[in-house]
Design a protein around this motif. Structure first.
Motif, short mmCIF file in Angstrom:
data_model
loop_
_atom_site.label_atom_id
_atom_site.label_comp_id
_atom_site.label_asym_id
_atom_site.label_seq_id
_atom_site.Cartn_x
_atom_site.Cartn_y
_atom_site.Cartn_z
N VAL A 99 -55.34 84.19 11.03
CA VAL A 99 -54.52 83.47 12.00
C VAL A 99 -54.14 82.13 11.38
CG1 VAL A 99 -54.41 82.48 14.32
CG2 VAL A 99 -55.74 84.58 13.91
N SER A 100 -52.85 81.87 11.22
CA SER A 100 -52.36 80.65 10.60
C SER A 100 -51.64 79.80 11.63
CB SER A 100 -51.39 80.98 9.44
OG SER A 100 -52.00 81.83 8.49
N PHE A 101 -51.84 78.49 11.55
CA PHE A 101 -51.10 77.56 12.41
C PHE A 101 -51.02 76.21 11.73
CE2 PHE A 101 -55.54 77.54 13.72
CZ PHE A 101 -55.85 76.19 13.78
N ARG A 102 -50.12 75.39 12.22
CA ARG A 102 -49.93 74.06 11.63
C ARG A 102 -50.28 72.98 12.65
NH1 ARG A 102 -44.57 72.72 8.92
NH2 ARG A 102 -43.67 73.47 10.88
N HIS A 103 -50.60 71.80 12.13
CA HIS A 103 -50.92 70.64 12.96
C HIS A 103 -50.16 69.43 12.45
CE1 HIS A 103 -52.96 67.24 14.75
NE2 HIS A 103 -53.39 66.84 13.56
N GLY A 104 -49.62 68.65 13.38
CA GLY A 104 -48.97 67.40 13.03
C GLY A 104 -48.67 66.62 14.29
N PRO A 105 -48.67 65.31 14.25
CA PRO A 105 -48.38 64.50 15.45
C PRO A 105 -47.04 64.91 16.07
CG PRO A 105 -49.16 63.11 13.66
CD PRO A 105 -48.96 64.47 13.08
N GLY A 106 -47.07 65.23 17.35
CA GLY A 106 -45.86 65.61 18.07
C GLY A 106 -45.50 67.07 17.97
N LEU A 107 -46.23 67.87 17.18
CA LEU A 107 -45.88 69.28 17.03
C LEU A 107 -46.05 70.03 18.35
CD1 LEU A 107 -44.99 71.57 15.15
CD2 LEU A 107 -47.38 71.94 14.57
N GLY A 108 -47.10 69.72 19.09
CA GLY A 108 -47.34 70.42 20.35
C GLY A 108 -46.30 70.14 21.40
N SER A 109 -45.72 68.96 21.38
CA SER A 109 -44.72 68.59 22.39
C SER A 109 -43.30 68.76 21.89
CB SER A 109 -44.93 67.12 22.80
OG SER A 109 -44.79 66.26 21.67
N ALA A 158 -50.95 87.10 17.80
CA ALA A 158 -49.74 86.28 17.68
C ALA A 158 -48.95 86.28 18.99
CB ALA A 158 -48.88 86.81 16.53
N GLN A 159 -48.82 87.45 19.61
CA GLN A 159 -48.09 87.52 20.87
C GLN A 159 -48.82 86.77 21.98
OE1 GLN A 159 -44.94 88.86 21.38
NE2 GLN A 159 -45.24 87.64 23.24
N GLY A 160 -50.16 86.90 22.03
CA GLY A 160 -50.94 86.21 23.04
C GLY A 160 -50.81 84.70 22.94
N LEU A 161 -50.78 84.17 21.72
CA LEU A 161 -50.64 82.73 21.54
C LEU A 161 -49.22 82.26 21.83
CD1 LEU A 161 -52.88 82.24 18.39
CD2 LEU A 161 -53.36 81.46 20.71
N ARG A 162 -48.24 83.13 21.58
CA ARG A 162 -46.87 82.76 21.98
C ARG A 162 -46.73 82.75 23.50
NH1 ARG A 162 -45.45 85.69 17.23
NH2 ARG A 162 -45.29 87.66 18.38
N ASP A 163 -47.46 83.65 24.19
CA ASP A 163 -47.41 83.67 25.65
C ASP A 163 -48.17 82.50 26.25
OD1 ASP A 163 -45.97 86.02 25.50
OD2 ASP A 163 -47.69 87.32 25.88
N ARG A 164 -49.13 81.95 25.49
CA ARG A 164 -49.92 80.81 25.98
C ARG A 164 -49.81 79.66 24.99
NH1 ARG A 164 -55.90 82.56 27.21
NH2 ARG A 164 -55.89 80.36 27.88
N PRO A 165 -48.65 79.05 24.85
CA PRO A 165 -48.47 78.00 23.84
C PRO A 165 -49.36 76.79 24.06
CG PRO A 165 -46.61 78.07 25.36
CD PRO A 165 -47.43 79.28 25.64
N GLU A 166 -49.85 76.62 25.30
CA GLU A 166 -50.68 75.44 25.58
C GLU A 166 -52.02 75.47 24.85
OE1 GLU A 166 -51.88 78.63 28.48
OE2 GLU A 166 -49.99 77.85 27.65
N VAL A 167 -52.46 76.69 24.44
CA VAL A 167 -53.75 76.79 23.74
C VAL A 167 -53.74 75.95 22.48
CG1 VAL A 167 -55.27 78.38 22.47
CG2 VAL A 167 -54.31 79.06 24.69
N LEU A 168 -52.66 76.01 21.71
CA LEU A 168 -52.57 75.23 20.49
C LEU A 168 -51.85 73.90 20.70
CD1 LEU A 168 -51.68 78.03 17.89
CD2 LEU A 168 -53.88 76.95 18.29
N ALA A 169 -50.89 73.87 21.64
CA ALA A 169 -50.11 72.65 21.85
C ALA A 169 -50.98 71.48 22.29
CB ALA A 169 -49.01 72.91 22.88
#
Length: 484
Positions: free
Chosen positions: A408-418, A376-387
């Motif tokens: 590992v849980s995450f969400r997807h939706g148009p515009g979520l990454g930006s 969780a911390q690694g993905l917060r440090d590298r938000p671009e991986v999911l964004a």
């Protein structure tokens, strides 16, 4: 019936038992009897809710006060090694214990090892706070049952299941629902000392030690034994008198649930069990790692506990924390079940020292928990991986049904990454399972993040939560309807 529910007395029990035999009166009769005579209430409740033959036989044996028949029905002896074990009783454990007067049955047959084992398991289940809170209110004699179980515990065969159950009972007596029963002064500590002395014996210690090293058993046995190693001494490590303020991070038996919660003790008694018995304490990641219990000049409202059904259903326990001179003050309680408590005042220096100690004590953690934190911390440090794939809102935790696996849980939706997602736009929730491969937690976390960064994470994970129309709008097949 309304008057009897509020004002009924012992002389009304025969009448209420008779009324309870009528379908339309059964529930209010049980409600009235619960206040006057728990045993009669349990009998009426059970009589009206099960036509299973062995339940009827049990009721008949209890009614004619045939304790031998009651014991034999509770503990059917297997006729052959190949016989399947009997199905679980279709009865809530507290009602079953009340119907058979379990503490009295143990005193009648103190040398029956199987009966001691059954009573130990039922008591541990009654003390479980996760689903609807502990079931002690449905049992009229929880303290005599604790005493009978502890007195007979030395008859149990030292094995992993019995060891874990006794540790669970000890934790409960120390900082759970059992701690807030109306114990005579010093009696709770005496029971804890008796359990601690038993589990210190070489035969019991060897069981957990062998399983923790692998011992040829199942993976779940190893996790459970290591939980015993981490947790087993905490209930017995008392330091003189009760501390004005003490924090304990408690992990429940991984074979049952593996729940992690922060239990707060004031003058030796747990606040959540006292004030919000249907809830469990907040996770240490919230209260300790995020520093929510720290006190400053500005008051801060903090959620201490929540029910399994969610705050929106049964509320939650909140308190306001502030620093006032040389003291930290807790007041402004919300969600309390029962009388409203007054303000609690703690010495600020001792308070800060206890929070620092608890935050630095990571002995309760196990490998999958540490791996989950690192992912969780690694993905917060590298938000671009999911964004990059319009994904975010990541979290990671050990699986409920397999404490060795990380979810590992995450969400997807148009515009979520930006950060431009439409509030009511379509969104999907995904889960990806990361099994323990035996390598150190940091190596497992690094490997997991590399895999997520190597391609579209949505096709690595499984779709778990979504509206069907959202899945279709975003081009994801509904689970079970994927093309062959």
């Amino acid at each position: 019936m309304g008057l009897l529910i509020r004002l009924g007395e012992a002389e009304d029990v025969p009448l209420l038992r008779t009324l309870g035999m009528l379908e339309d009166f059964a529930d209010p009769a049980v409600e009235a009897l619960d206040r006057i005579d728990r045993h009669a209430a349990a009998l009426v409740w059970l009589t009206r809710r099960s036509d299973e033959p062995r339940v009827r036989q049990l009721i008949d044996a209890v009614t004619r006060e045939d304790s031998a028949a009651v014991r034999d029905l509770l503990l059917p002896r297997s006729g052959a090694a190949a016989d399947p074990p009997p199905a679980p009783w279709p009865v809530p454990v507290a009602r079953l214990a009340e119907v058979v007067r379990l503490d009295g049955l143990l005193r009648t047959y103190p040398q029956d090892t199987a009966l001691v084992g059954l009573a130990t398991r039922l008591l541990a289940t009654m003390a479980d706070t996760f689903v609807h809170g502990p079931r002690f209110p449905d049992y009229s004699r929880p303290m005599p049952l604790y005493e009978a179980v502890v007195a007979g515990a030395h008859r149990l065969v030292p094995d992993l299941d019995a060891h874990a159950t006794l540790v669970s009972l000890a934790v409960d007596l120390y900082c759970g629902a059992g701690a807030v029963l109306d114990w005579p002064p010093g009696r709770r500590e005496e029971l804890l000392d008796a359990l601690g002395g038993l589990l210190d014996r070489p035969a019991w210690a060897a069981v957990a030690a062998q399983a923790a090293e692998g011992g040829g058993g199942e993976v779940g046995d190893v996790l459970r034994a290591r939980w015993i190693r981490r947790t087993g001494r905490r209930p017995f490590a008392r330091r003189g008198g009760p501390d004005p303020f003490r924090l304990e991070v408690v992990v429940t038996d991984p074979a049952v649930r593996g729940l992690v919660e922060t239990r707060i003790l004031a003058d030796g008694l747990p606040l959540v069990a006292s004030l919000f018995p249907i809830g469990v304490g907040e996770h240490p990641r919230a209260l300790l790692d995020r520093g929510l219990l720290r006190a400053g000049a500005e008051p801060r409202e903090v959620k201490l506990a929540w029910p399994h059904c969610g705050e929106g259903c049964c509320g939650a326990l909140h308190v306001t924390i502030r620093r006032e001179g040389h003291h930290v003050v807790w007041d402004g309680w919300q969600g309390v079940q029962g009388p409203q408590p007054g303000a609690l005042r703690f010495d600020a220096v001792a308070y800060d020292a206890e929070i620092s100690r608890a935050a630095q004590d990571r002995e309760w953690e196990w490998q999958a928990h540490t791996t989950a934190l690192l992912i969780a911390q690694g993905l917060r440090d590298r938000p671009e991986v999911l964004a990059a794939w319009d994904c975010g809102d990541v979290s990671a935790h050990p699986a409920w049904d397999d404490p060795g696996t990380v979810v590992v849980s995450f969400r997807h939706g148009p515009g979520l990454g930006s950060g431009t997602q439409v509030p009511d736009g379509p969104r999907l929730s995904f889960e990806w399972l990361v099994p323990d491969d035996g390598s150190p937690p940091q190596a497992q976390a690094d490997s997991a993040i590399r895999r997520l960064a190597a391609g579209d994470p949505r096709f690595l994970a499984d779709l778990r939560h979504a509206r069907r129309e959202d899945a279709e709008a975003l081009g994801f097949p509904w689970p079970g309807e994927e093309e062959a």
